[in-house]
Design an enzyme around this catalytic site. Structure first.
Site, PDB file in Angstrom:
ATOM      1  N   HIS A 117       0.819  -1.218   0.000  1.00 15.86           N
ATOM      2  CA  HIS A 117       0.000   0.000   0.000  1.00 15.86           C
ATOM      3  C   HIS A 117       0.851   1.266   0.000  1.00 15.86           C
ATOM      4  CE1 HIS A 117      -3.596  -2.437   1.750  1.00 15.86           C
ATOM      5  NE2 HIS A 117      -3.434  -2.635   0.468  1.00 15.86           N
ATOM      6  N   CYS A 144       8.363  19.498  -7.269  1.00 16.88           N
ATOM      7  CA  CYS A 144       9.048  18.193  -7.370  1.00 16.88           C
ATOM      8  C   CYS A 144      10.551  18.433  -7.459  1.00 16.88           C
ATOM      9  CB  CYS A 144       8.567  17.461  -8.632  1.00 16.88           C
ATOM     10  SG  CYS A 144       9.591  16.052  -9.086  1.00 16.88           S
ATOM     11  N   LEU A 209      -4.464  -9.203  18.562  1.00 18.62           N
ATOM     12  CA  LEU A 209      -4.917  -8.901  19.937  1.00 18.62           C
ATOM     13  C   LEU A 209      -6.255  -9.580  20.193  1.00 18.62           C
ATOM     14  CD1 LEU A 209      -3.789  -7.081  22.191  1.00 18.62           C
ATOM     15  CD2 LEU A 209      -5.143  -5.188  21.244  1.00 18.62           C
ATOM     16  N   GLU A 210      -7.026  -9.747  19.124  1.00 21.65           N
ATOM     17  CA  GLU A 210      -8.355 -10.372  19.218  1.00 21.65           C
ATOM     18  C   GLU A 210      -8.424 -11.592  18.308  1.00 21.65           C
ATOM     19  OE1 GLU A 210     -10.201  -5.900  19.611  1.00 21.65           O
ATOM     20  OE2 GLU A 210     -10.668  -7.138  17.865  1.00 21.65           O
TER      21      GLU A 210
HETATM   22  C1  BV8 Z   1      -8.058  -2.761  -5.201  1.00 24.82           C
HETATM   23  C2  BV8 Z   1      -2.953   3.055   2.552  1.00 24.82           C
HETATM   24  C3  BV8 Z   1      -8.214  -3.562  -7.478  1.00 24.82           C
HETATM   25  C4  BV8 Z   1      -3.441   4.362   3.013  1.00 24.82           C
HETATM   26  C5  BV8 Z   1      -4.815   1.451   2.482  1.00 24.82           C
HETATM   27  C6  BV8 Z   1     -13.511  -7.249  -2.620  1.00 24.82           C
HETATM   28  C7  BV8 Z   1     -14.566  -7.180  -1.773  1.00 24.82           C
HETATM   29  C8  BV8 Z   1     -14.941  -5.924  -1.241  1.00 24.82           C
HETATM   30  C9  BV8 Z   1     -14.245  -4.746  -1.532  1.00 24.82           C
HETATM   31  C10 BV8 Z   1     -13.190  -4.819  -2.361  1.00 24.82           C
HETATM   32  C11 BV8 Z   1     -12.823  -6.061  -2.919  1.00 24.82           C
HETATM   33  N1  BV8 Z   1     -11.762  -5.843  -3.710  1.00 24.82           N
HETATM   34  C12 BV8 Z   1     -11.439  -4.511  -3.675  1.00 24.82           C
HETATM   35  C13 BV8 Z   1     -12.297  -3.867  -2.850  1.00 24.82           C
HETATM   36  C14 BV8 Z   1     -12.271  -2.444  -2.546  1.00 24.82           C
HETATM   37  C15 BV8 Z   1     -11.250  -2.061  -1.451  1.00 24.82           C
HETATM   38  C16 BV8 Z   1     -11.609  -2.746  -0.164  1.00 24.82           C
HETATM   39  O1  BV8 Z   1     -11.035  -3.735   0.224  1.00 24.82           O
HETATM   40  N2  BV8 Z   1     -12.573  -2.141   0.531  1.00 24.82           N
HETATM   41  C17 BV8 Z   1     -12.927  -2.676   1.873  1.00 24.82           C
HETATM   42  C18 BV8 Z   1     -13.057  -1.520   2.812  1.00 24.82           C
HETATM   43  C19 BV8 Z   1     -14.114  -3.526   1.817  1.00 24.82           C
HETATM   44  N3  BV8 Z   1      -9.876  -2.390  -1.830  1.00 24.82           N
HETATM   45  C20 BV8 Z   1      -9.207  -1.519  -2.632  1.00 24.82           C
HETATM   46  O2  BV8 Z   1      -9.680  -0.495  -3.078  1.00 24.82           O
HETATM   47  C21 BV8 Z   1      -7.768  -1.903  -2.961  1.00 24.82           C
HETATM   48  N4  BV8 Z   1      -7.539  -1.832  -4.380  1.00 24.82           N
HETATM   49  O3  BV8 Z   1      -8.758  -3.664  -4.814  1.00 24.82           O
HETATM   50  O4  BV8 Z   1      -7.689  -2.583  -6.523  1.00 24.82           O
HETATM   51  C22 BV8 Z   1      -7.182  -4.650  -7.630  1.00 24.82           C
HETATM   52  C23 BV8 Z   1      -7.038  -5.679  -6.686  1.00 24.82           C
HETATM   53  C24 BV8 Z   1      -6.095  -6.684  -6.893  1.00 24.82           C
HETATM   54  C25 BV8 Z   1      -5.289  -6.691  -7.984  1.00 24.82           C
HETATM   55  C26 BV8 Z   1      -5.451  -5.658  -8.915  1.00 24.82           C
HETATM   56  C27 BV8 Z   1      -6.395  -4.635  -8.724  1.00 24.82           C
HETATM   57  C28 BV8 Z   1      -6.763  -0.917  -2.330  1.00 24.82           C
HETATM   58  C29 BV8 Z   1      -6.889  -0.891  -0.871  1.00 24.82           C
HETATM   59  C30 BV8 Z   1      -5.725  -0.106  -0.252  1.00 24.82           C
HETATM   60  C31 BV8 Z   1      -6.195   1.140   0.475  1.00 24.82           C
HETATM   61  N5  BV8 Z   1      -5.113   1.750   1.234  1.00 24.82           N
HETATM   62  N6  BV8 Z   1      -3.740   2.001   3.141  1.00 24.82           N
HETATM   63  C32 BV8 Z   1      -3.135   4.699   4.412  1.00 24.82           C
HETATM   64  O5  BV8 Z   1      -2.525   3.897   5.134  1.00 24.82           O
HETATM   65  O6  BV8 Z   1      -3.514   5.814   4.745  1.00 24.82           O
HETATM   66  S1  BV8 Z   1      -5.800   0.287   3.303  1.00 24.82           S
HETATM   67  C33 BV8 Z   1      -5.416   0.494   4.990  1.00 24.82           C
HETATM   68  O7  BV8 Z   1      -6.501  -0.077   5.665  1.00 24.82           O
HETATM   69  C34 BV8 Z   1      -4.195  -0.264   5.470  1.00 24.82           C
HETATM   70  O8  BV8 Z   1      -3.129  -0.249   4.591  1.00 24.82           O
HETATM   71  C35 BV8 Z   1      -4.758  -1.667   5.659  1.00 24.82           C
HETATM   72  O9  BV8 Z   1      -4.726  -2.368   4.451  1.00 24.82           O
HETATM   73  C36 BV8 Z   1      -6.182  -1.401   6.007  1.00 24.82           C
HETATM   74  C37 BV8 Z   1      -6.335  -1.437   7.467  1.00 24.82           C
HETATM   75  O10 BV8 Z   1      -6.292  -2.654   7.897  1.00 24.82           O
HETATM   76  P1  BV8 Z   1      -5.341  -3.148   9.106  1.00 24.82           P
HETATM   77  O11 BV8 Z   1      -3.924  -2.806   8.805  1.00 24.82           O
HETATM   78  O12 BV8 Z   1      -5.712  -4.526   9.352  1.00 24.82           O
HETATM   79  O13 BV8 Z   1      -5.758  -2.183  10.340  1.00 24.82           O
HETATM   80  P2  BV8 Z   1      -7.129  -2.214  11.182  1.00 24.82           P
HETATM   81  O14 BV8 Z   1      -7.127  -0.972  11.972  1.00 24.82           O
HETATM   82  O15 BV8 Z   1      -8.294  -2.515  10.318  1.00 24.82           O
HETATM   83  O16 BV8 Z   1      -6.951  -3.469  12.177  1.00 24.82           O
HETATM   84  C38 BV8 Z   1      -5.926  -3.474  13.135  1.00 24.82           C
HETATM   85  C39 BV8 Z   1      -5.861  -4.893  13.680  1.00 24.82           C
HETATM   86  O17 BV8 Z   1      -4.769  -4.969  14.581  1.00 24.82           O
HETATM   87  C40 BV8 Z   1      -7.115  -5.319  14.440  1.00 24.82           C
HETATM   88  O18 BV8 Z   1      -7.469  -6.637  14.055  1.00 24.82           O
HETATM   89  C41 BV8 Z   1      -6.681  -5.287  15.913  1.00 24.82           C
HETATM   90  O19 BV8 Z   1      -7.324  -6.271  16.679  1.00 24.82           O
HETATM   91  C42 BV8 Z   1      -5.192  -5.584  15.785  1.00 24.82           C
HETATM   92  N7  BV8 Z   1      -4.355  -5.034  16.860  1.00 24.82           N
HETATM   93  C43 BV8 Z   1      -4.475  -3.810  17.462  1.00 24.82           C
HETATM   94  N8  BV8 Z   1      -3.478  -3.642  18.370  1.00 24.82           N
HETATM   95  C44 BV8 Z   1      -2.714  -4.780  18.341  1.00 24.82           C
HETATM   96  C45 BV8 Z   1      -3.271  -5.674  17.356  1.00 24.82           C
HETATM   97  N9  BV8 Z   1      -2.757  -6.884  17.078  1.00 24.82           N
HETATM   98  C46 BV8 Z   1      -1.654  -7.264  17.809  1.00 24.82           C
HETATM   99  N10 BV8 Z   1      -1.060  -6.462  18.754  1.00 24.82           N
HETATM  100  C47 BV8 Z   1      -1.562  -5.239  19.047  1.00 24.82           C
HETATM  101  N11 BV8 Z   1      -0.982  -4.476  19.978  1.00 24.82           N
END
Ligand code: BV8
Length: 240
Positions: A117, A144, A209-210
Site C-alpha cells: 500500500h 518536485c 490482539l483479538e
Molecule cells: C483494489 C494506505 C483492485 C493508506 C490502504 C472485494 C470485496 C470488497 C471490496 C473490495 C474487494 N476488492 C477490492 C475492494 C475495494 C477495497 C476494499 O477492500 N474495501 C474494503 C473496505 C471492503 N480495496 C481496494 O480499493 C484496494 N484496491 O482492490 O484494486 C485490484 C485488486 C487486486 C489486484 C489488482 C487490482 C486498495 C486498498 C488499499 C487502500 N489503502 N492504506 C493509508 O494507510 O492511509 S488500506 C489500509 O486499511 C491499510 O493499509 C490496511 O490495508 C487497512 C487497514 O487494515 P489493518 O492494517 O488490518 O488495520 P485495522 O485498523 O483494520 O486493524 C488493526 C488490527 O490490529 C485489528 O485486528 C486489531 O485487533 C489488531 N491489533 C491492534 N493492536 C494490536 C493488534 N494486534 C496485535 N497487537 C496489538 N498491539
C-alpha cells in the site's frame, strides 16, 4: 505439517496492529484513524482531487508521528528471523508483505519487505513520475525535486487503486509453506483474500490482539499483543 522443500518458505502479512505498540494508530480500533477521518476524503484519488490540502495535511501529520515512533519487539523479532535465515541458523526464507506505510520493519533491520500500500516516507510526482524519499511536510504547491513542477502526491495506494508489487506477492503466496498474519483485521482486499488463496498448500496462523473474524480460515491463532506473541512465535521457530 505439509511436506517441506529444503527451505521453509514463510510469508508474513502485517497490518496496523504490529505498529500499535510503537504509538502509531490503527484504522478501525477504538480511537483509530477511520473514527476521526472520512476514508472517502483522505484515502481516495477522488478525495485528493477534491481537496489536496486536506489530504496533504493528513499524511503530513502521520509522517510527523512516524518520526517519533520506534520499532517494537514484534518488528525486531521478524528482523531476527530474517537474519537467522541469512546466517544459516534457520533453514527458511521469509518475505514480509506489509499493508503498513510506516518504515518500522526496515528500521528494525528487515530487508525483504514489500509495501503493497505504499510508503509514507515517499512522494510521487504526477508530472515526471519521480518517487523521491520525503521525511517532512509536502503541500500541493511543493515543487518536485526532479522536474520542479508542483504536482506531488503521497506515494500511497488509496482505495480504488491497484496495490503495488502484486506479481511478486502472488508468486510468494503460490510458493509459501507457511502464511502468517500479524495485527490485521482482514477487512481490506486484496490483502484480506490472501489466506483463502494459500490455505490449500500452506499452514496458516493469525496473530492478533483479538480472535480473527474468520477463525475457520486459519489453522492456528495466537491471541495477544504483537510485542509478546511475535517474539514467542519466532523463538519457537528458531528453537525447533
Ligand atoms: C483494489 C494506505 C483492485 C493508506 C490502504 C472485494 C470485496 C470488497 C471490496 C473490495 C474487494 N476488492 C477490492 C475492494 C475495494 C477495497 C476494499 O477492500 N474495501 C474494503 C473496505 C471492503 N480495496 C481496494 O480499493 C484496494 N484496491 O482492490 O484494486 C485490484 C485488486 C487486486 C489486484 C489488482 C487490482 C486498495 C486498498 C488499499 C487502500 N489503502 N492504506 C493509508 O494507510 O492511509 S488500506 C489500509 O486499511 C491499510 O493499509 C490496511 O490495508 C487497512 C487497514 O487494515 P489493518 O492494517 O488490518 O488495520 P485495522 O485498523 O483494520 O486493524 C488493526 C488490527 O490490529 C485489528 O485486528 C486489531 O485487533 C489488531 N491489533 C491492534 N493492536 C494490536 C493488534 N494486534 C496485535 N497487537 C496489538 N498491539
Amino acid at each position: 505439517m505439509k511436506q517441506h522443500d529444503p527451505a521453509e518458505r514463510l510469508v508474513v502479512l502485517t497490518g496496523a496492529g504490529i505498529s500499535r505498540e510503537s504509538g502509531l494508530e490503527t484504522f478501525r480500533d477504538a480511537g483509530g484513524l477511520w473514527n476521526r477521518h472520512d476514508i472517502a476524503d483522505v484515502c481516495t484519488p477522488q478525495g485528493f482531487r477534491r481537496d489536496p490540502m486536506l489530504v496533504s495535511r493528513f499524511y503530513n501529520e502521520r509522517r510527523a508521528e512516524l518520526a517519533h515512533a520506534e520499532p517494537n519487539a514484534a518488528h525486531r523479532a521478524l528482523a531476527t528471523l530474517e537474519q537467522a535465515a541469512r546466517d544459516g541458523r534457520w533453514n527458511g526464507e521469509l518475505l514480509i508483505v506489509t499493508q503498513n506505510i510506516d518504515d518500522l520493519h526496515e528500521r528494525a533491520g528487515s530487508r525483504d519487505v514489500v509495501h503493497m500500500h505504499g510508503e509514507l516516507r515517499r512522494v510521487r510526482c504526477l508530472s515526471c513520475g519521480a518517487t523521491p524519499e520525503w521525511l517532512g511536510d509536502c503541500l500541493p504547491d511543493t515543487p518536485c525535486p526532479a522536474c520542479h513542477r508542483p504536482n506531488l502526491r503521497p506515494d500511497i495506494v488509496w482505495f480504488g487503486e491497484v496495490p503495488l508489487h502484486m506479481e511478486r506477492i502472488a508468486a510468494a503466496l503460490a510458493a509459501c509453506d507457511r502464511f502468517v498474519t500479524i495485527g490485521t483485521s482482514g477487512m481490506v482486499y486484496p490483502a484480506a483474500g490472501f489466506v483463502a488463496e494459500v490455505r490449500d498448500h500452506a499452514d496458516t496462523l493469525d496473530i492478533n490482539l483479538e480472535a480473527p473474524a474468520t477463525p475457520t480460515l486459519f489453522d492456528r491463532t495466537l491471541v495477544g499483543p504483537a510485542t509478546r506473541m511475535v517474539p514467542r512465535w519466532v523463538a519457537d521457530i528458531l528453537g525447533s
